[in-house]
Design a protein around this motif. Structure first.
Motif, mmCIF file in Angstrom:
data_model
loop_
_atom_site.group_PDB
_atom_site.id
_atom_site.type_symbol
_atom_site.label_atom_id
_atom_site.label_comp_id
_atom_site.label_asym_id
_atom_site.label_seq_id
_atom_site.Cartn_x
_atom_site.Cartn_y
_atom_site.Cartn_z
ATOM 1 N N ASP A 88 50.928 156.724 -90.047
ATOM 2 C CA ASP A 88 50.382 157.493 -89.497
ATOM 3 C C ASP A 88 48.488 157.480 -88.835
ATOM 4 O OD1 ASP A 88 52.650 159.278 -89.681
ATOM 5 O OD2 ASP A 88 52.086 159.731 -91.612
ATOM 6 N N HIS A 89 48.241 156.864 -88.403
ATOM 7 C CA HIS A 89 46.787 156.414 -88.208
ATOM 8 C C HIS A 89 47.266 156.492 -86.937
ATOM 9 C CE1 HIS A 89 45.902 155.932 -91.973
ATOM 10 N NE2 HIS A 89 45.508 153.980 -92.228
ATOM 11 N N THR A 90 45.730 157.613 -86.234
ATOM 12 C CA THR A 90 45.925 157.727 -84.637
ATOM 13 C C THR A 90 45.450 156.254 -84.455
ATOM 14 O OG1 THR A 90 44.230 158.554 -84.708
ATOM 15 C CG2 THR A 90 46.627 160.224 -85.059
ATOM 16 N N LEU A 91 45.454 155.848 -82.596
ATOM 17 C CA LEU A 91 44.857 154.800 -82.135
ATOM 18 C C LEU A 91 43.264 155.238 -81.982
ATOM 19 C CD1 LEU A 91 47.205 153.481 -79.447
ATOM 20 C CD2 LEU A 91 46.793 152.581 -82.065
ATOM 21 N N LYS A 92 43.339 156.738 -81.719
ATOM 22 C CA LYS A 92 41.605 156.644 -81.770
ATOM 23 C C LYS A 92 41.412 156.214 -83.154
ATOM 24 C CE LYS A 92 38.030 160.623 -81.466
ATOM 25 N NZ LYS A 92 38.382 161.959 -80.713
ATOM 26 N N PHE A 93 41.731 157.074 -84.763
ATOM 27 C CA PHE A 93 40.803 156.853 -85.631
ATOM 28 C C PHE A 93 41.146 155.174 -86.498
ATOM 29 C CE2 PHE A 93 42.100 155.720 -90.241
ATOM 30 C CZ PHE A 93 41.095 156.301 -91.202
#
Length: 227
Positions: free
Chosen positions: A199-204
């Motif tokens: 669930d990590h976003t690419l921004k994160f």
């Protein structure tokens, strides 16, 4: 205001829309899937670097990989932005200042140069498939195969919304190299040899793992390894 309506002071809702770690309004609201307590993503990740328990209820999230059991809560974040006047605008200003001080281009100002996905192409029923994330902050990604028993992508470089998650990338890769999007659970994605949570976003990932190095964000994919 009608007789059925009444005003509610924002402070009466603060306990529901603030982070219990930093005590500020939620930014990138992220929920622990085991207990459903929500925090700022950066606050929660920093906590989980040295702990494997929820900061609120102390439940063990996961013995060894707690970061894989947290999820971005878009609904909660939208609620915070709607309830707190000017909060979203101020966050955007702070974000722009962050990039400016590091002499980095602000991603939302970079024009979309195209990607593997083809925007607005006709679908099977003749209705255009619009790119609803075209105005999102974009992330340039280089996808590298880290296993000899997987096919290499014909197009290794893609440009996608920063809100896309690792699960979205897994589905994209599975469709291309495993001939079936439903096989995405058989794919692991890594950054700097570190396994990334679904669930990590690419921004994160770009901020916390790539740490604002020059694009593209380089990620590796391989067959899933059960630990």
């Amino acid at each position: 205001m009608t007789s059925m309506e009444r005003r509610i002071k924002l402070k009466t809702l603060n306990s529901y829309i603030t982070c219990k770690i930093c005590r500020g309004y939620l930014v990138d609201a992220t929920t622990v899937t085991e207990c459903l307590h929500t925090f700022c993503k950066s606050c929660l990740v920093k906590h989980l670097e040295e702990n494997n328990t929820c900061p609120t209820c102390k439940i063990v999230i996961h013995q060894s990989h707690p970061l894989q059991y947290i999820s971005f809560d878009r609904t909660m974040q939208d609620i915070v932005y709607k309830l707190v006047p000017g909060f979203q605008e101020n966050e955007i200003k702070r974000e722009k200042e962050f990039y400016r001080l590091r002499d980095l281009p602000y991603p939302k100002d970079i024009p979309n140069l195209g990607s593997e996905a083809e925007a607005e192409k006709p679908s099977a029923n003749g209705v255009p498939e619009c790119d609803y994330h075209r105005m999102d902050e974009q992330v340039n990604i280089g996808l590298e195969c880290a296993a000899s028993n997987l096919k290499t992508l014909k197009r290794r470089f893609v440009r996608v919304s920063s809100h896309a998650t690792i699960t979205h990338l897994k589905k994209f890769i599975a469709k291309k190299v495993l001939d079936g999007m439903e096989k995405y659970r058989d794919i692991d994605i890594l950054c700097n040899d570190e396994l990334l949570g679904k669930d990590h976003t690419l921004k994160f990932v770009y901020v916390t793992r790539w740490r604002f190095r020059d694009p593209p964000l380089r990620l590796q994919y391989r067959p899933r390894i059960d630990i």
